[in-house]
Scaffold this motif. Structure first.
Motif, PDB file in Angstrom:
ATOM      1  N   HIS A  60       0.827  -1.210   0.000  1.00  0.00           N
ATOM      2  CA  HIS A  60       0.000   0.000   0.000  1.00  0.00           C
ATOM      3  C   HIS A  60       0.859   1.256   0.000  1.00  0.00           C
ATOM      4  O   HIS A  60       0.474   2.277  -0.590  1.00  0.00           O
ATOM      5  CB  HIS A  60      -0.923  -0.013   1.225  1.00  0.00           C
ATOM      6  N   TRP A 120       1.033   7.027  -2.816  1.00  0.00           N
ATOM      7  CA  TRP A 120       0.780   8.094  -1.851  1.00  0.00           C
ATOM      8  C   TRP A 120       1.826   8.029  -0.721  1.00  0.00           C
ATOM      9  O   TRP A 120       1.514   8.171   0.468  1.00  0.00           O
ATOM     10  CB  TRP A 120      -0.632   7.983  -1.284  1.00  0.00           C
ATOM     11  N   GLU A 157      -9.929   5.534   6.870  1.00  0.00           N
ATOM     12  CA  GLU A 157      -9.803   6.100   5.521  1.00  0.00           C
ATOM     13  C   GLU A 157      -8.743   5.361   4.715  1.00  0.00           C
ATOM     14  O   GLU A 157      -8.950   5.042   3.533  1.00  0.00           O
ATOM     15  CB  GLU A 157      -9.442   7.584   5.610  1.00  0.00           C
ATOM     16  N   ALA A 171      -9.236   3.222   1.273  1.00  0.00           N
ATOM     17  CA  ALA A 171      -8.436   3.430   0.068  1.00  0.00           C
ATOM     18  C   ALA A 171      -7.753   2.137  -0.349  1.00  0.00           C
ATOM     19  O   ALA A 171      -7.694   1.800  -1.542  1.00  0.00           O
ATOM     20  CB  ALA A 171      -7.409   4.532   0.312  1.00  0.00           C
ATOM     21  N   ASN A 172      -7.277   1.393   0.629  1.00  0.00           N
ATOM     22  CA  ASN A 172      -6.622   0.125   0.309  1.00  0.00           C
ATOM     23  C   ASN A 172      -7.585  -0.858  -0.333  1.00  0.00           C
ATOM     24  O   ASN A 172      -7.200  -1.623  -1.231  1.00  0.00           O
ATOM     25  CB  ASN A 172      -6.011  -0.485   1.573  1.00  0.00           C
ATOM     26  N   ILE A 181     -11.296   3.415  -7.327  1.00  0.00           N
ATOM     27  CA  ILE A 181     -10.134   4.291  -7.133  1.00  0.00           C
ATOM     28  C   ILE A 181     -10.551   5.751  -7.298  1.00  0.00           C
ATOM     29  O   ILE A 181     -10.119   6.628  -6.523  1.00  0.00           O
ATOM     30  CB  ILE A 181      -9.002   3.899  -8.092  1.00  0.00           C
ATOM     31  N   VAL A 230     -12.234   6.804  -3.928  1.00  0.00           N
ATOM     32  CA  VAL A 230     -11.399   7.114  -2.765  1.00  0.00           C
ATOM     33  C   VAL A 230     -10.533   8.345  -3.020  1.00  0.00           C
ATOM     34  O   VAL A 230     -10.183   9.055  -2.072  1.00  0.00           O
ATOM     35  CB  VAL A 230     -10.546   5.893  -2.348  1.00  0.00           C
ATOM     36  N   TYR A 231     -10.229   8.625  -4.272  1.00  0.00           N
ATOM     37  CA  TYR A 231      -9.550   9.884  -4.583  1.00  0.00           C
ATOM     38  C   TYR A 231     -10.439  11.066  -4.200  1.00  0.00           C
ATOM     39  O   TYR A 231      -9.963  12.050  -3.619  1.00  0.00           O
ATOM     40  CB  TYR A 231      -9.210   9.946  -6.074  1.00  0.00           C
ATOM     41  N   TYR A 270     -10.885  11.106  -0.139  1.00  0.00           N
ATOM     42  CA  TYR A 270      -9.725  11.347   0.730  1.00  0.00           C
ATOM     43  C   TYR A 270      -8.604  12.063  -0.013  1.00  0.00           C
ATOM     44  O   TYR A 270      -7.472  11.577  -0.085  1.00  0.00           O
ATOM     45  CB  TYR A 270      -9.209  10.015   1.291  1.00  0.00           C
TER      46      TYR A 270
END
Length: 347
Positions: A236, A240, A270, A274-275, A322, A325-326, A329
């Protein structure tokens, strides 16, 4: 292991698992491979794990032939980085296969200046504990070993408390990456290390679904002592990454203070959400490597999500997740950091 390296490992650092850069035609993209390494160093990573699951185990196939070239290229970039650093990067290389292959890979890592081998036991899927321990001893005689509990859904195997208790008795073991994505199995490892009295085995989280909780939790032992997870060695954190480095520092500070803010626990949720998108939890992690590639592609670090195995692609709906979650967060993403430095990394 060099004292400075061991000190960094024990203190706890962020170690991204290094992806593999390919061209759209499926050829090794050396330029972007170097750019990835430079990104991780610039983001503040304390080490790199190369030749591991995120790098794709298929780099070892005879028809691919990328295991040594990828390791050597990462070494060159880490050498360049260490020339200007006061603390050396912790250099971790993947080790897998049967005992003969694993020992040969360990020897190669040593020759290339890697500090430790992350030992996958996936190839010994039916071996009993005696065979597994003998295998681990053979590798640990060649290179300091980081144990690896890889979740079965991506090629790992179930490993018992009894195995980990014996594994913790191997003198050459310096750390364990716990990545079963399972609380019970994570506790097996922590308890085994504590029961073995091995204060010199450093614990790292690989539980990409539970990063913050792992890093802020004091795990109790039967004798009243506590053990903490020092850092993370995570797929992960291949994306980021500058935010991940800051998050590790925040978790370590909260752990030292024995005061974990509710806001930090919320951040942990969060990160897990995202993961789920990046690793494709909805489809049993089928798109986990392609998902990492997709984030790096969006940032310009990779040109394509292509993997060595044609079946490793984004799952239906994964790109939409994806996107979600962009949007949800944006504070976790480091797109602006990447954009500011990308041209330099690609030179």
């Amino acid at each position: 292991m060099d004292v400075a390296v061991r000190t960094a490992l024990d203190r706890g650092v962020a170690i991204p698992a290094h992806p593999l850069a390919l061209t759209p035609e499926g050829q090794f993209d050396e330029r972007r491979q170097r750019a990835l390494t430079r990104y991780y160093v610039a983001a503040g990573a304390g080490g790199l794990a190369v030749g591991v699951h995120t790098t794709q185990f298929a780099i070892r196939r005879a028809d691919v032939g990328l295991f040594e070239p990828v390791l050597a290229l990462a070494r060159e970039e880490m050498d360049r980085a260490d020339a200007t650093r006061t603390t050396p990067l912790v250099r971790v290389g993947g080790v897998c296969g049967d005992t003969r292959q694993a020992c040969a890979e360990a020897d190669l890592l040593v020759s290339l200046g890697y500090h430790a081998g992350l030992l996958s036991l996936a190839a010994l899927s039916t071996a009993d504990d005696d065979t597994l321990v003998a295998h681990c001893n053979a590798v640990a005689a060649r290179i300091p070993v980081i144990g690896f509990y890889l979740q079965p859904s991506v090629g790992g195997r179930r490993l018992s408390y009894a195995f980990w208790r014996r594994f913790a008795g191997i003198p050459g073991v310096v750390a364990i990456k716990m990545a079963p994505f399972n609380r019970y199995q994570t506790l097996d490892v922590v308890r085994a290390v504590m029961d073995a009295g091995r204060d010199d085995i450093t614990l790292y989280t690989g539980n990409d679904d539970n990063i913050v909780a792992d890093l802020v939790t004091a795990f109790p032992g039967c004798d009243g002592r506590m053990r903490r997870i020092a850092g993370g060695l995570l797929g992960h954190w291949a994306v980021w990454t500058s935010g991940a480095v800051a998050l590790l520092a925040e978790c370590q500070a909260a752990s030292r203070a024995s005061a974990v803010p509710a806001t930090l626990l919320a951040t942990g949720i969060e990160v897990t959400d995202a993961n789920a998108a990046f690793f494709d939890a909805a489809n049993a992690f089928a798109g986990c490597i392609a998902g990492i590639h997709e984030v790096l592609r969006r940032q310009g670090l990779l040109e394509t999500t292509r993997c060595l195995d044609a079946h490793e692609v984004l799952s239906p709906g994964q790109a939409d997740e994806i996107d979600r979650v962009y949007r949800a967060y944006p504070h976790l993403a480091d797109d602006a950091f990447v954009a500011a430095h990308l041209d330099d990394w690609l030179r």
